[in-house]
Motif scaffolding. Structure first.
Motif, PDB file in Angstrom:
ATOM      1  N   PHE A   1      39.684  36.065  46.077  1.00 37.26           N
ATOM      2  CA  PHE A   1      40.009  37.301  46.785  1.00 37.26           C
ATOM      3  C   PHE A   1      39.364  38.516  46.125  1.00 37.26           C
ATOM      4  CE2 PHE A   1      42.709  41.043  47.036  1.00 37.26           C
ATOM      5  CZ  PHE A   1      42.718  41.260  48.401  1.00 37.26           C
ATOM      6  N   GLU A   2      39.593  38.643  44.811  1.00 33.40           N
ATOM      7  CA  GLU A   2      39.117  39.861  44.144  1.00 33.40           C
ATOM      8  C   GLU A   2      37.604  39.989  44.269  1.00 33.40           C
ATOM      9  OE1 GLU A   2      41.024  42.108  43.067  1.00 33.40           O
ATOM     10  OE2 GLU A   2      42.966  41.085  43.007  1.00 33.40           O
TER      11      GLU A   2
ATOM     12  N   LEU B   1      35.715  49.890  54.383  1.00 37.00           N
ATOM     13  CA  LEU B   1      36.225  50.099  53.021  1.00 37.00           C
ATOM     14  C   LEU B   1      37.744  50.181  53.048  1.00 37.00           C
ATOM     15  CD1 LEU B   1      33.820  52.637  51.289  1.00 37.00           C
ATOM     16  CD2 LEU B   1      34.161  50.221  50.824  1.00 37.00           C
TER      17      LEU B   1
ATOM     18  N   THR C   1      37.943  45.137  39.835  1.00 38.95           N
ATOM     19  CA  THR C   1      37.692  45.321  41.264  1.00 38.95           C
ATOM     20  C   THR C   1      38.312  46.623  41.750  1.00 38.95           C
ATOM     21  OG1 THR C   1      37.858  42.939  41.470  1.00 38.95           O
ATOM     22  CG2 THR C   1      37.877  44.199  43.510  1.00 38.95           C
TER      23      THR C   1
ATOM     24  N   ALA D   1      32.911  45.036  49.677  1.00 37.57           N
ATOM     25  CA  ALA D   1      32.932  46.496  49.779  1.00 37.57           C
ATOM     26  C   ALA D   1      31.598  47.084  49.343  1.00 37.57           C
ATOM     27  CB  ALA D   1      34.054  47.045  48.904  1.00 37.57           C
ATOM     28  N   LEU D   2      31.072  46.564  48.242  1.00 30.65           N
ATOM     29  CA  LEU D   2      29.816  47.134  47.746  1.00 30.65           C
ATOM     30  C   LEU D   2      28.702  46.920  48.760  1.00 30.65           C
ATOM     31  CD1 LEU D   2      30.013  46.266  43.961  1.00 30.65           C
ATOM     32  CD2 LEU D   2      30.440  48.445  45.108  1.00 30.65           C
TER      33      LEU D   2
ATOM     34  N   PHE E   1      39.181  46.817  53.396  1.00 31.93           N
ATOM     35  CA  PHE E   1      39.167  46.041  52.142  1.00 31.93           C
ATOM     36  C   PHE E   1      40.231  46.558  51.176  1.00 31.93           C
ATOM     37  CE2 PHE E   1      34.682  44.510  52.880  1.00 31.93           C
ATOM     38  CZ  PHE E   1      35.035  43.183  52.848  1.00 31.93           C
TER      39      PHE E   1
ATOM     40  N   VAL F   1      49.113  41.096  41.133  1.00 27.30           N
ATOM     41  CA  VAL F   1      48.507  40.376  40.015  1.00 27.30           C
ATOM     42  C   VAL F   1      49.089  40.869  38.695  1.00 27.30           C
ATOM     43  CG1 VAL F   1      46.359  40.005  38.780  1.00 27.30           C
ATOM     44  CG2 VAL F   1      46.402  39.831  41.257  1.00 27.30           C
TER      45      VAL F   1
ATOM     46  N   ALA G   1      41.327  41.810  38.721  1.00 22.25           N
ATOM     47  CA  ALA G   1      42.010  42.724  39.643  1.00 22.25           C
ATOM     48  C   ALA G   1      41.707  44.170  39.272  1.00 22.25           C
ATOM     49  CB  ALA G   1      43.506  42.476  39.609  1.00 22.25           C
TER      50      ALA G   1
ATOM     51  N   SER H   1      47.304  43.686  46.368  1.00 26.33           N
ATOM     52  CA  SER H   1      47.061  42.558  45.450  1.00 26.33           C
ATOM     53  C   SER H   1      47.100  43.005  44.009  1.00 26.33           C
ATOM     54  CB  SER H   1      45.696  41.942  45.752  1.00 26.33           C
ATOM     55  OG  SER H   1      44.688  42.701  45.111  1.00 26.33           O
ATOM     56  N   VAL H   2      46.558  44.186  43.728  1.00 25.34           N
ATOM     57  CA  VAL H   2      46.400  44.552  42.317  1.00 25.34           C
ATOM     58  C   VAL H   2      47.739  44.520  41.594  1.00 25.34           C
ATOM     59  CG1 VAL H   2      45.824  46.421  40.760  1.00 25.34           C
ATOM     60  CG2 VAL H   2      44.324  45.884  42.644  1.00 25.34           C
TER      61      VAL H   2
ATOM     62  N   PRO I   1      44.402  45.385  51.522  1.00 24.57           N
ATOM     63  CA  PRO I   1      44.960  44.225  50.797  1.00 24.57           C
ATOM     64  C   PRO I   1      44.750  44.360  49.293  1.00 24.57           C
ATOM     65  CG  PRO I   1      42.915  43.630  51.888  1.00 24.57           C
ATOM     66  CD  PRO I   1      43.264  44.995  52.371  1.00 24.57           C
ATOM     67  N   LEU I   2      43.680  45.045  48.896  1.00 22.31           N
ATOM     68  CA  LEU I   2      43.422  45.187  47.457  1.00 22.31           C
ATOM     69  C   LEU I   2      44.578  45.923  46.782  1.00 22.31           C
ATOM     70  CD1 LEU I   2      41.472  44.768  45.142  1.00 22.31           C
ATOM     71  CD2 LEU I   2      40.459  46.980  45.670  1.00 22.31           C
TER      72      LEU I   2
ATOM     73  N   VAL J   1      36.548  41.048  47.768  1.00 19.59           N
ATOM     74  CA  VAL J   1      36.699  42.486  48.009  1.00 19.59           C
ATOM     75  C   VAL J   1      35.575  43.256  47.319  1.00 19.59           C
ATOM     76  CG1 VAL J   1      38.162  44.469  47.515  1.00 19.59           C
ATOM     77  CG2 VAL J   1      39.182  42.343  48.325  1.00 19.59           C
ATOM     78  N   MET J   2      35.347  42.899  46.071  1.00 22.06           N
ATOM     79  CA  MET J   2      34.343  43.641  45.297  1.00 22.06           C
ATOM     80  C   MET J   2      32.981  43.565  45.990  1.00 22.06           C
ATOM     81  SD  MET J   2      33.569  44.719  41.839  1.00 22.06           S
ATOM     82  CE  MET J   2      34.250  43.672  40.591  1.00 22.06           C
TER      83      MET J   2
ATOM     84  N   THR K   1      36.384  49.660  40.561  1.00 19.70           N
ATOM     85  CA  THR K   1      35.109  49.781  41.273  1.00 19.70           C
ATOM     86  C   THR K   1      35.327  50.289  42.683  1.00 19.70           C
ATOM     87  OG1 THR K   1      34.642  47.726  40.127  1.00 19.70           O
ATOM     88  CG2 THR K   1      32.967  48.535  41.645  1.00 19.70           C
ATOM     89  N   ILE K   2      36.241  49.641  43.398  1.00 19.04           N
ATOM     90  CA  ILE K   2      36.392  49.956  44.814  1.00 19.04           C
ATOM     91  C   ILE K   2      36.961  51.352  45.005  1.00 19.04           C
ATOM     92  CG2 ILE K   2      37.503  49.274  46.963  1.00 19.04           C
ATOM     93  CD1 ILE K   2      35.181  47.494  45.729  1.00 19.04           C
TER      94      ILE K   2
ATOM     95  N   THR L   1      29.042  46.663  51.894  1.00 19.42           N
ATOM     96  CA  THR L   1      29.292  47.583  53.008  1.00 19.42           C
ATOM     97  C   THR L   1      28.647  48.935  52.729  1.00 19.42           C
ATOM     98  OG1 THR L   1      31.420  46.515  53.345  1.00 19.42           O
ATOM     99  CG2 THR L   1      31.076  48.654  54.398  1.00 19.42           C
TER     100      THR L   1
END
Lengths: 1017, 465, 163
Positions: free
Chosen positions: C94-95, B232, B175, C102-103, B235, B246, B172, B242-243, B238-239, C98-99, B178-179, C105
């Motif tokens: 899920f994680e 983006l 990700t 997104a990348l 995405f 978690v 989590a 979620s983080v 929900p991230l 997303v990772m 990074t995002i 994209t």
């Protein structure tokens, strides 16, 4: 099992070899310490000149010998690996301890490997003691003895020896006589001399065996037979055996001002004022009225009436007199008379098979007389061996001061202590595990003592030193035909061959050389006029004894079974007392007696009369080594008062108590909350309820409920799910977790039962675990943070709850409020106490396992909850998720010799068990069910190509347990006794509602309420 | 700005809609000039940077000392096996939620007030997660082995335990870091192009040119940019949720009283947004003052975010109440004892700091007067930060110190090492943030230009100014 | 042929006329995305979403796969739970989705927008990132005059030819 009889000269450099050997084994950094006493010459892995026995690297030899930690003389089996003693266990065939061993006995290893031991002879030059050679030391000794002899001063020379049974006392007297020296004083500060004398007079045996099983009622008048009073192990074995019968087990009433460990094991407590026990005994005997006794005792008359009635009704009772009051002698006599009158003698009290532990023991009075003679300058020379009168006598005796008046003082002690530090010449004796000797614990049975390993240091057995001195004297040489003391022992049992044959068990029929103890010269000292509203009980510590155990970290770190205090001295007082003077736990108070005063933190203890204070003896040494400095010295409070037999009156000092303004210390204890808060951890059931079938079994709450379906409860959760959700539904294939799997990995389910009806809370299992599993002690003052620590002093780590005991003894008060709020009710003073040993429960559904991110802990097919030290990264999540809180974390590098926190300073690390890793800092550890023993047994049977026998082996805690309460084995095999015990009607699991399916099954404690319900509240 | 009409005069009740104006901002050039003016270093900035680095130094020293000596130097008191480090970890992860929430969720909801604050918030997010990510490593016993938690290919093919919430955390957090970093950077590309075109120094110009990937503001670029930005955001939404869910599993998956509850995920997410916005205030309010950007972050913006804070505060408060209710209603003795001990026993002080800062004080935001009072909002934001740190304290420590096994009940007292690392984490965070504000535009130039009326030839055709 | 505009509406009109007259193909510059321009140019739908979808799908697959295969490779039971389980592994699905999603994209955007572009090719003006709009009209030489006139008529502040 045989033994090396030609002790080689390489012992003192053996440490280096040990180190290299361990390097070879690749065991743990802990053992790789540089060895201070290494000679650095040619190095051999196995420290024998010629390997005398079949010493195979990595394979243990076992030597039978005799324990010298107290007077009892228990039998030992010492495990020796590569020439190093690594574990002391009871000798199953020994008449005294029948395989069990107390914490002090097991700690003999830390006496053997004590880092503060004298490493060679020392002599005084000016103020300092300097090392010297044996030749030099022996010359000095011979010269001095010759001097004494020529001047004819022999009769005035005094030799004080730590009391021990066997032939040595006679041998010693013989040698001394050769120099015209009077027989030695065999001194033991722990010996209840008054009771011994009274028993001798009444029963014709100083210490008759007590058959608790034959009794229906046990009444102890301050006789702490589970705290180290008398012969702790045999007494506990007998007591636990009796209580373990459950039905027809004796009811136990304890009469005394303080509830000792013995008192906490009683069904009823009558908190009689110190010194009032005699009145109660008289009331029972009909020599006095119950009302008067109750008046004197300061308790409700109903209690006394109940006691009197019960004793008179009892089929067979065991009445025991103990106590260290001034009237101990009178009390013991009265009780003995009562036993006779009740016809208990021969039934419960068996003089016929009595113990000889205390034959010829000298008491406090002799030390006082000696001190007076020394003061008068009448003593030209004092020799002392292991005894430490300068510490274990009241200040009034002034022993240390008197020693200054003695021109020449010799000590044979192998560890430093207050007495030895004042001596001019030190000839360090071998430790008991390095020595030859014998003991006669019971009539006609000799328990031999043999060296289990080469000497750790450059010491010599005193007997051999004396022999050398005697032989140096031409007029005496002729008397000693044998080469050394071993020869002497051999000659006593009919020669070398007999000795060799006897050594495997170290047991042989025969008698030790008898001696005539010196007649008592001094008269009894009566107490000074004392004042003070409190009576002070200074009691012998169950862990440290009179203080001789104080420099052994295992014993310092072992919580007192009653107060749970470690590394610290506290002043115990009743909550009411604390309220009265306005102190709470940890606030400093000052106790002042006629003899002296002591300032220590207060500790509230509900098992104590409000008009009584208690302080444990044994701590606060000034010259007995690095660990012994912890705490305060309670001997300083002691008045010189003596009982009829000249024993120190430990329980008759008047004291005043004041609050030492405002200062506070953290209580060093392992206790969190002393109450169960209704969580049913340590469960007890009254016998009538048990017989009425109220123990609540037979009903199925849900499928696989742990208590009612023990084995499925242990097995199924893992076995059923092992196959996983991605496998074939309801497939039988559970991989290696399937009991039928070809690997047989899941064939067994290692489990344990603990019978709380037998467990007395003595904590011997804890020390056994420390010894077996290389558990570090963390309480020393230098084992904390090095930079700006916020907690200092002994026990600093423990105040943060960082003790490492894999198995701990929890002691729960059954009271309805916090201890500090308890009020003393003379009518109903009683409260229940439950002990429970708590260790890793090896759950079938272990909460600790799924949370570990790296599989450092997982469930083995044989049911063990495995901890992989090398994989652990130390997230400590497992500990958080463990409901039993039995996981312990290495906060510092306790196993790293380069660190101040190092727990095994050389040569303590020689004791480390090579089968067990010494854990490094930053990882989690916990009870493994002694997995190394499991593996050893499995390998053994596969090597011998046979099936494992039921109960073939057991864990360290179960092996040591002097109550035989712990049973370990394979619950999946009906033939193992653990499988039977697990089905007992008293069986239950702790926190069953959490569905952890533990592998440890406890059997409820059974209480025996008074026949008339009113007697106990 | 004195010549401009004071922006605060204009009150827009429906500020949370996409329709928002910056009346005091008139031309694209003005946007560039004013926001890029921020980039000029000042003495005060240097001073605060030094302070931040000093704090970081203290933290670094504490950590090195702890690695050498062992975790015993921290205040751990078994069974309290988790302490300040885990608390601070959760604290910073929580802070890290506002940024992506503002830039992603509010973007999807077309909440106009995000435009001028989201860049700073996103930067805050990235740095906060960078800070948080350190603490699991600081807290483990053998930090040099932390990579064992990561499923990296090794020749024995030993994998981590995928059932452990800590491994979920690893995924989590990685990700999320990074995002949110990607998100921040993508948003920056056009603005870096602006910097590039304003830059005179050839070397800097080269670097900026490289960082802007040769962005040319063509309609084609803008088209794909807008699309990608939308995805983006889709995405990240929900991230974000979620983080912290978690993270909350770390506790909810344990059977410790006070942890083992299903309310944790929503409760943690609300708390995270709550604390995130507080930290945004802590940063934005001084910024708009010192950098003279009051007319970009108007009182209307603050007002709108205050409503957000008020809402999340109410959610968190409700969660507290539900915890107590369930503890009582569930009838589990352990839980009941524990919650009593938490609020009225051993830990009453921590619990009440939490309740006061997170439940009671934010109620003041019902008053519009206070919602539009930057000083009060800033003071409140400090209280909320403290309160949220103590919320995590109250979750972690009292539960462990009062578990099901009474014999092991204990207490907890941090040492200077714990505090050193706590302070160090702030130093680390603010060091990065301070470096950021002087290197890159703290507001999204392009997006601000988007909302201000463009220059027109026929003014009548547009109802601008 | 390059025209620089300072007003939005004039830019739009210029674009419309250029397209109407089919003069070359245009590249439009603006400091910020404007719908007016998009309408004027009415380009095809952006293809970024394809990258997003593919990335997300491969991500979710890998997430589940690594967790399930990793658990089964060492079948150790913990806490009496199954060796590998769907529910908790949703986290990984899920994680990782997303990772990777997104990348990819972002990659898609770079790819489609033709960046990174390391050299400033013809037809760019720093003003475009500031406040001005621009139209770059690539057309055959004979159309240059017409293009220029159109740009000028719509009020370009500057018109220049670029090669």
């Amino acid at each position: 099992m045989t033994v090396d009889t030609s002790v080689s000269e390489t012992g003192s450099s053996a440490g280096v070899k040990r180190r290299d050997f361990l390097k070879v084994l690749g065991v743990s950094g802990a053992a790789t310490a540089a060895v201070g006493c290494s000679s650095g010459d040619v190095e051999k892995l196995i420290p024998y000149l010629v390997s005398p026995d079949q010493t195979v690297p990595g394979v243990s030899n076992y030597y039978a010998t005799t324990c010298r930690e107290c007077a009892a003389g228990c039998g030992l089996i010492v495990e020796v690996r590569d020439g190093r003693a690594i574990k002391a266990e009871g000798n199953p065939e020994h008449p005294v301890n029948r395989g069990a061993l107390c914490a002090r006995g097991q700690s003999s290893l830390q006496g053997l490997y004590n880092p503060d031991r004298y490493r060679q002879p020392m002599k005084r030059e000016g103020d300092a003691l300097v090392a010297t050679t044996w030749d030099d030391a022996l010359q000095i000794l011979s010269a001095k003895l010759g001097e004494v002899k020529s001047r004819g001063q022999g009769s005035r020379v005094a030799f004080v020896n730590q009391h021990e049974q066997g032939s040595f006392p006679a041998f010693l007297d013989g040698v001394l006589a050769g120099f015209g020296i009077a027989p030695h004083l065999s001194y033991d500060a722990e010996a209840p001399v008054a009771v011994l004398q009274a028993n001798q007079a009444a029963y014709g045996a100083a210490w008759p065996a007590i058959d608790f099983s034959a009794a229906s009622l046990i009444v102890s008048f301050g006789a702490d037979f589970l705290d180290g009073w008398g012969l702790p192990v045999p007494q506990q074995l007998a007591f636990a055996e009796a209580r373990g019968k459950v039905e027809g087990a004796p009811r136990f009433i304890y009469v005394g001002a303080r509830r000792s460990l013995t008192g906490l094991n009683a069904d009823q407590w009558i908190p009689a004022k110190p010194g009032s026990e005699l009145a109660i005994v008289n009331a029972i005997a009909g020599k006095g009225s119950a009302a008067a006794a109750a008046e004197a005792a300061g308790v409700g008359v109903a209690l006394i009436d109940g006691l009197v009635a019960e004793v008179r009704k009892a089929r067979a009772s065991a009445l025991l007199a103990g106590g260290f009051g001034q009237d101990a002698g009178e009390l013991a006599t009265a009780v003995a008379e009562l036993n006779k009158a009740r016809g208990n003698v021969g039934k419960t009290i068996k003089p016929a098979d009595g113990y000889l532990a205390f034959e010829g023991v000298a008491g406090h009075v002799e030390m006082r007389a000696l001190a007076e003679r020394m003061n008068a300058g009448e003593v030209p020379m004092l020799l002392v061996r292991h005894a430490n009168p300068a510490y274990t006598t009241a200040p009034g005796v002034g022993f240390a001061a008197a020693m200054a008046k003695v021109p020449f003082k010799v000590s044979f002690s192998s560890v430093p202590d207050e007495t030895t530090s004042l001596c001019d010449l030190i000839l360090p004796d071998h430790h008991g595990l390095e020595s030859w000797g014998d003991a006669e614990p019971v009539k006609g049975r000799l328990s031999l003592q043999q060296p289990t390993m080469d000497p750790v240091f450059d010491s010599r057995q005193t007997a051999d030193v004396l022999l050398a001195v005697a032989k140096a004297d031409p007029s005496l040489a002729s008397k000693y035909g044998f080469a050394d003391y071993r020869g002497y022992i051999a000659s006593r049992i009919g020669g070398n061959q007999n000795l060799k044959n006897a050594l495997p068990t170290a047991l042989v029929s025969g008698a030790a050389a008898s001696r005539t103890a010196p007649a008592r010269t001094a008269s009894r000292a009566t107490a000074k006029e004392q004042s003070g509203e409190y009576t002070l009980l200074t009691y012998l510590s169950p862990t440290l004894g009179d203080g001789r155990g104080a420099n052994k970290p295992w014993l310092q770190e072992l919580p007192d079974p009653v107060t749970k205090i470690l590394w610290q001295t506290v002043v115990e007082m009743h909550p009411e007392t604390a309220k009265r003077i306005g102190v709470a736990d940890g606030e400093l108070v000052t106790v002042t007696t006629a003899a002296g005063s002591l300032t220590a933190p207060a500790l509230v203890y509900i098992g104590l009369r409000p008009d009584t204070l208690a302080v444990a003896l044994g701590r606060g040494h000034t010259a007995a080594g690095r660990y012994a400095e912890a705490g305060e010295n309670a001997w300083q409070l002691l008045d010189a008062a003596e009982d009829r037999a000249g024993g120190a009156a430990l329980g008759a000092t008047k004291a005043t108590l004041v609050k030492a303004d405002g200062k506070k210390q953290r209580i060093v204890t392992t206790e969190g909350s002393g109450r169960q808060h209704g969580r049913g951890i340590a469960q007890a059931i009254a016998l009538p309820a048990l017989l009425a079938g109220e123990e609540g079994h037979g009903h199925h709450v849900f499928e696989g409920q742990a208590s009612t379906e023990f084995l499925p409860g242990l097995r199924s959760p893992t076995a059923n799910d092992a196959q996983g959700e991605f496998g074939v539904p309801n497939s039988k294939d559970k991989g290696q977790y399937d009991p039928e799997h070809w690997s047989g990995a899941a064939k067994r389910r290692w489990a344990m039962t603990i019978d709380l009806a037998k467990c007395t809370g003595c904590s011997a299992c804890v020390t056994a675990c420390y010894a077996e599993n290389n558990i570090p002690t963390v309480g020393a003052s230098w084992q904390g943070p090095v930079l700006l620590p916020d907690r200092t002093g002994f026990g600093a780590n423990v105040t943060r709850g960082r003790e490492m005991a894999w198995i701990r003894l929890e002691r729960y008060w059954e009271i309805d409020r916090e201890p500090k709020d308890v009020v003393f009710d003379p009518e109903h003073p009683d409260f229940d106490t439950n002990f429970i040993p708590m260790m890793c429960q090896h759950c079938g559904n272990a909460p600790c396992e799924p949370v570990c991110p790296v599989y450092a802990t997982y469930h083995a097919p044989n049911g063990l909850n495995v901890q992989v030290y090398n994989r652990c990264v130390g997230t400590r999540y497992c500990s958080n998720n463990c409901p039993y809180k039995v996981r312990y974390y290495n906060w510092f590098g306790y196993g790293d010799p380069t660190r101040s926190q190092y727990a095994f300073p050389e040569p303590l690390h020689w004791q480390l068990n090579p089968d067990v890793t010494v854990r490094q800092k930053g990882i989690m550890e916990k009870c493994t069910f002694c997995v190394q023993r499991i593996k050893e047994a499995e390998h053994r049977v596969s090597l011998e190509g046979r099936e494992m026998q039921p109960d073939e082996f057991t864990t360290a805690c179960a092996q040591a347990c002097p109550s035989r309460a712990i049973v370990f084995g394979d619950a999946a095999d009906e033939n193992w006794s653990v499988a039977k015990w697990a089905k007992d009607r008293r069986a239950y699991h702790v926190f069953e509602e959490l569905n952890t399916y533990t592998a440890v099954v406890y059997l409820k404690k059974v209480n025996h309420p008074a026949p008339t319900a009113s007697a106990t509240a | 700005m004195a010549t401009l009409a004071h922006p605060d005069d204009l009150r827009r009740p429906n500020i949370a809609s996409a329709d928002i104006q910056l009346p005091a901002v008139t031309s694209y050039e003005q946007v560039d000039n004013e926001i890029l003016a921020v980039l000029k270093p000042t003495k005060a900035w240097f001073a605060s940077l030094m302070l931040a680095i000093a704090c970081l130094g203290l933290g670094a020293f504490s950590w090195i000392y702890q690695i050498h000596q062992g975790l015993g130097v921290a205040g751990y008191n078994p069974p309290v096996m988790w302490g300040v480090y885990i608390i601070t970890f959760v604290f910073w992860v929580g802070i890290g939620h506002a940024g992506t929430l503002i830039s992603a969720i509010l973007y999807l909801f077309r909440a106009g007030f995000r435009t001028t604050i989201y860049r700073a918030a996103e930067a805050m997010t990235v740095f906060a997660v960078m800070t948080a990510g350190l603490f699991p490593i600081i807290h483990i016993g053998r930090p040099w082995k932390f990579f064992w938690l990561i499923p990296y290919p090794n020749w024995r093919l030993i994998w981590p335990n995928f059932k452990s919430p800590l491994v979920w955390d690893v995924f989590a957090i990685t990700t999320y870091l990074t995002i949110s970093t990607t998100f921040l950077f993508v948003g920056l590309i056009p603005d870096i192009a602006v910097l590039r075109d304003r830059e005179t120094n050839p070397i800097r110009r080269k670097i900026l040119g490289f960082l802007s990937f040769g962005w040319r503001n063509t309609e084609r670029e803008w088209r794909h940019f807008a699309r990608a930005y939308l995805f983006l955001a889709a995405f990240s939404t929900p991230l974000v949720l979620s983080v912290h869910s978690v993270v909350s599993f770390d506790f909810a998956m344990g059977i410790v009283p006070g942890w083992h509850t299903t309310i944790f995920p929503p409760y943690f997410v609300a708390g995270a947004i709550f604390s995130g916005f507080a930290m945004v205030w802590t940063i934005i309010i001084p910024m708009r003052r010192w950098f003279g950007l009051r007319h970009y972050v108007t009182l209307n913006h603050l007002d709108a975010s205050a409503k957000m804070v008020l809402f999340t505060s109410l959610v968190v408060g409700l969660a507290y109440m539900i915890e107590f209710f369930i503890a009582w209603y569930g009838g589990v003795k352990y839980e009941q004892d524990y919650f009593w001990n938490r609020v009225f026993g051993q830990w009453w002080w921590a619990a009440w700091i939490m309740l006061t800062c997170n439940m009671i004080l934010p109620l003041s935001l019902f008053s519009q007067k206070l919602r539009r009072n930057p000083t009060w909002l800033w003071i409140l934001s400090i209280f909320i930060n403290i309160g949220m740190w103590f919320e995590r304290f109250v979750i972690v420590v009292p539960s462990l110190s009062h578990d099901v096994e009474p014999w092991q009940w204990s207490s907890y007292m941090p040492t200077w090492v714990d505090y050193g690392l706590l302070i160090g984490s702030f130093g680390w965070f603010f060091m990065w943030f301070l470096l950021f504000v002087k290197q890159l535009p703290v507001m999204a130039l392009a997006e601000i230009k988007e909302i201000i009326p463009p220059r027109m030839k026929h003014t009548h055709s547009h109802g601008g100014h | 042929m390059m025209g620089v505009f300072s007003e939005l509406d004039s830019t739009v009109e210029a674009i419309e006329e250029l397209k109407q007259r089919k003069v070359g193909d245009l590249t439009v510059f603006s400091p910020t995305p404007r719908h007016e321009l998009e309408h004027a140019v009415h380009p095809p739908m952006s293809g970024v979403r394809k990258f997003t979808l593919i990335g997300a799908l491969s991500g979710v697959c890998f997430g589940f796969w690594i967790a399930i295969w990793g658990s089964n490779y060492w079948p150790l039971v913990v806490g009496g739970k199954a060796i590998s389980t769907w529910l908790p592994y949703v986290v990984f699905g899920f994680e990782v989705m997303v990772m990777v999603g997104a990348l990819s994209t972002v990659f898609g955007m770079f790819y489609l927008a033709g960046i990174p572009r390391l050299t400033m090719t013809v037809g760019y003006d720093p003003r475009f990132s500031r406040g001005s709009y621009g139209i770059f009209c690539e057309c055959a030489p004979e159309q240059l005059v017409e293009a220029e006139s159109i740009l000028r008529r719509h009020g370009a502040v500057e018109v220049r030819g670029e090669k």
